[in-house]
Design a protein around this motif. Sequence first.
Motif, PDB file in Angstrom:
ATOM      1  N   VAL A 176     -15.850 -11.845   1.583  1.00 49.84           N
ATOM      2  CA  VAL A 176     -15.471 -10.560   0.984  1.00 49.84           C
ATOM      3  C   VAL A 176     -14.122 -10.678   0.299  1.00 49.84           C
ATOM      4  CG1 VAL A 176     -16.756  -9.253   2.725  1.00 49.84           C
ATOM      5  CG2 VAL A 176     -14.303  -9.668   3.042  1.00 49.84           C
ATOM      6  N   GLN A 177     -13.849  -9.712  -0.519  1.00 53.52           N
ATOM      7  CA  GLN A 177     -12.538  -9.553  -1.145  1.00 53.52           C
ATOM      8  C   GLN A 177     -11.839  -8.383  -0.472  1.00 53.52           C
ATOM      9  OE1 GLN A 177     -12.701  -8.918  -5.388  1.00 53.52           O
ATOM     10  NE2 GLN A 177     -10.636  -8.034  -5.457  1.00 53.52           N
ATOM     11  N   LEU A 178     -10.615  -8.601  -0.036  1.00 57.22           N
ATOM     12  CA  LEU A 178      -9.863  -7.516   0.589  1.00 57.22           C
ATOM     13  C   LEU A 178      -9.251  -6.608  -0.473  1.00 57.22           C
ATOM     14  CD1 LEU A 178      -7.935  -9.255   3.523  1.00 57.22           C
ATOM     15  CD2 LEU A 178     -10.118  -8.033   3.594  1.00 57.22           C
ATOM     16  N   ASP A 179      -9.287  -5.322  -0.186  1.00 54.20           N
ATOM     17  CA  ASP A 179      -8.588  -4.354  -1.012  1.00 54.20           C
ATOM     18  C   ASP A 179      -7.269  -4.021  -0.314  1.00 54.20           C
ATOM     19  OD1 ASP A 179      -8.053  -2.590  -3.045  1.00 54.20           O
ATOM     20  OD2 ASP A 179      -9.415  -1.023  -2.346  1.00 54.20           O
ATOM     21  N   ALA A 180      -6.415  -3.247  -0.974  1.00 58.14           N
ATOM     22  CA  ALA A 180      -5.260  -2.699  -0.269  1.00 58.14           C
ATOM     23  C   ALA A 180      -5.788  -1.959   0.965  1.00 58.14           C
ATOM     24  CB  ALA A 180      -4.491  -1.745  -1.165  1.00 58.14           C
ATOM     25  N   PRO A 181      -5.145  -2.119   2.117  1.00 57.32           N
ATOM     26  CA  PRO A 181      -5.717  -1.528   3.338  1.00 57.32           C
ATOM     27  C   PRO A 181      -5.901  -0.019   3.266  1.00 57.32           C
ATOM     28  CG  PRO A 181      -3.503  -2.388   3.726  1.00 57.32           C
ATOM     29  CD  PRO A 181      -3.926  -2.883   2.390  1.00 57.32           C
ATOM     30  N   VAL A 182      -4.961   0.675   2.643  1.00 55.13           N
ATOM     31  CA  VAL A 182      -5.123   2.119   2.423  1.00 55.13           C
ATOM     32  C   VAL A 182      -4.756   2.444   0.985  1.00 55.13           C
ATOM     33  CG1 VAL A 182      -4.791   2.917   4.795  1.00 55.13           C
ATOM     34  CG2 VAL A 182      -2.792   2.554   3.331  1.00 55.13           C
ATOM     35  N   ARG A 183      -5.411   3.479   0.471  1.00 59.52           N
ATOM     36  CA  ARG A 183      -5.090   4.006  -0.857  1.00 59.52           C
ATOM     37  C   ARG A 183      -4.933   5.515  -0.717  1.00 59.52           C
ATOM     38  NH1 ARG A 183      -5.848   0.908  -5.541  1.00 59.52           N
ATOM     39  NH2 ARG A 183      -6.540  -1.230  -5.140  1.00 59.52           N
ATOM     40  N   PRO A 184      -3.756   5.952  -0.276  1.00 61.90           N
ATOM     41  CA  PRO A 184      -3.543   7.395  -0.108  1.00 61.90           C
ATOM     42  C   PRO A 184      -3.647   8.117  -1.442  1.00 61.90           C
ATOM     43  CG  PRO A 184      -1.472   6.191   0.079  1.00 61.90           C
ATOM     44  CD  PRO A 184      -2.559   5.159   0.058  1.00 61.90           C
ATOM     45  N   LEU A 185      -4.036   9.376  -1.385  1.00 64.08           N
ATOM     46  CA  LEU A 185      -4.217  10.153  -2.610  1.00 64.08           C
ATOM     47  C   LEU A 185      -2.891  10.631  -3.185  1.00 64.08           C
ATOM     48  CD1 LEU A 185      -7.352  12.271  -1.668  1.00 64.08           C
ATOM     49  CD2 LEU A 185      -7.240  10.189  -3.049  1.00 64.08           C
ATOM     50  N   ARG A 186      -1.854  10.619  -2.364  1.00 69.35           N
ATOM     51  CA  ARG A 186      -0.567  11.053  -2.888  1.00 69.35           C
ATOM     52  C   ARG A 186       0.417   9.883  -2.912  1.00 69.35           C
ATOM     53  NH1 ARG A 186       2.032  15.372   1.280  1.00 69.35           N
ATOM     54  NH2 ARG A 186       2.396  14.058   3.097  1.00 69.35           N
ATOM     55  N   ASN A 187       1.577  10.126  -3.469  1.00 70.25           N
ATOM     56  CA  ASN A 187       2.515   9.057  -3.756  1.00 70.25           C
ATOM     57  C   ASN A 187       2.961   8.283  -2.523  1.00 70.25           C
ATOM     58  OD1 ASN A 187       2.343  10.163  -6.288  1.00 70.25           O
ATOM     59  ND2 ASN A 187       4.547  10.370  -6.607  1.00 70.25           N
ATOM     60  N   ILE A 188       3.250   7.017  -2.745  1.00 64.19           N
ATOM     61  CA  ILE A 188       3.912   6.192  -1.737  1.00 64.19           C
ATOM     62  C   ILE A 188       5.378   6.606  -1.705  1.00 64.19           C
ATOM     63  CG2 ILE A 188       4.563   3.834  -1.103  1.00 64.19           C
ATOM     64  CD1 ILE A 188       2.152   3.055  -3.082  1.00 64.19           C
ATOM     65  N   VAL A 189       5.904   6.842  -0.515  1.00 62.68           N
ATOM     66  CA  VAL A 189       7.317   7.180  -0.370  1.00 62.68           C
ATOM     67  C   VAL A 189       8.101   5.897  -0.105  1.00 62.68           C
ATOM     68  CG1 VAL A 189       9.032   8.474   0.956  1.00 62.68           C
ATOM     69  CG2 VAL A 189       6.781   9.477   0.500  1.00 62.68           C
ATOM     70  N   CYS A 190       9.207   5.723  -0.806  1.00 64.79           N
ATOM     71  CA  CYS A 190      10.036   4.530  -0.657  1.00 64.79           C
ATOM     72  C   CYS A 190      11.467   4.921  -0.301  1.00 64.79           C
ATOM     73  CB  CYS A 190      10.040   3.721  -1.953  1.00 64.79           C
ATOM     74  SG  CYS A 190       8.403   3.271  -2.567  1.00 64.79           S
ATOM     75  N   VAL A 191      12.161   3.994   0.324  1.00 61.09           N
ATOM     76  CA  VAL A 191      13.564   4.205   0.679  1.00 61.09           C
ATOM     77  C   VAL A 191      14.412   3.247  -0.150  1.00 61.09           C
ATOM     78  CG1 VAL A 191      15.270   4.325   2.523  1.00 61.09           C
ATOM     79  CG2 VAL A 191      12.860   4.801   3.034  1.00 61.09           C
ATOM     80  N   GLY A 192      15.314   3.790  -0.933  1.00 61.37           N
ATOM     81  CA  GLY A 192      16.166   2.967  -1.781  1.00 61.37           C
ATOM     82  C   GLY A 192      17.418   2.501  -1.062  1.00 61.37           C
ATOM     83  N   ARG A 193      17.824   1.263  -1.383  1.00 63.59           N
ATOM     84  CA  ARG A 193      19.090   0.705  -0.861  1.00 63.59           C
ATOM     85  C   ARG A 193      19.213   0.889   0.650  1.00 63.59           C
ATOM     86  NH1 ARG A 193      21.364   3.102  -6.018  1.00 63.59           N
ATOM     87  NH2 ARG A 193      21.632   5.013  -4.839  1.00 63.59           N
TER      88      ARG A 193
END
Length: 281
Positions: free
Chosen positions: A56-73
């Motif tokens: 099989v080919q793996l996909d990203a484990p989850v694909r949430p419908l809303r934005n990914i939240v990131c923490v800067g610096r």
Amino acid sequence: MKFVSYIAADGRTLPGLLDGESIRRIDAPSLCDYIALPAGERAARHTNETIALRDVQLDAPVRPLRNIVCVGRNYLEHAKEGAAVFGQDLKLPDVPTFFTKAPTAIAAPESTLHLQGNISSQYDFEAELAVVIGTRCKNVDEAGAHNVIFGYTAFNDVTARDLQRAHVQWFKGKSLDDCAPMGPWIVPAGEIGDPQTLDIAFRLNGVEKQHSTTSKMIFNIPRVIAELSKGMTLLPGDVIATGTPEGVGFARTPAEFLKNGDVMEVEIERIGVLRNRISIV
């Protein structure tokens, strides 16, 4: 135990549980749907149907419908290197700096990232530990933050630096298609243990560019979740990328940006390696 999403022979993306070299299918529409189940009901969805990982080919484990939240610096040395590049005094915030990446930026592990050279000439890498939220929650206190985490995965916050600077707000430069590879799987929180003791590294064409430990985060994961959830509901399957250590391309002398054919590897202790190849046209 590792949770994956894989592409079946009929083209469907299915959730599964990786056991050695075999994947055990989970009876749910997606891994996000599985995560949203009450914890006591999840095991009943583990079927006896298996398929070999190699088939099989793996996909990203989850694909949430809303934005990914990131923490800067969120690593001190990364904050220092960024300030030095721009000739600025280092001023650390009192609270985490949040920004987001569009869900359309998500890319699968082992996939080729198709980037446009006419859009940006300064694609950069950022190795990160990502948190996957396991339950609907709001106003979470730091002491209870571990109770709302489903697991952890590796994340690469690929960034178009020229767009990031031009637009001032980071969203555009962070959200181009294929600029959020994650995976290859989610490791449950209980199997990770203390997430602030993990080795994290990035290699470009086999050469190490970043190497640190999650203990060097400025704001640890409980603090990040507590701050983010103040007055704001988090949902099962939400992804929070927790920041990158020093060594990113724009801060190097001379600067090092991604090129066509480059191979990127994010490696995080107790999780594994997230690998992607670059195609710039």
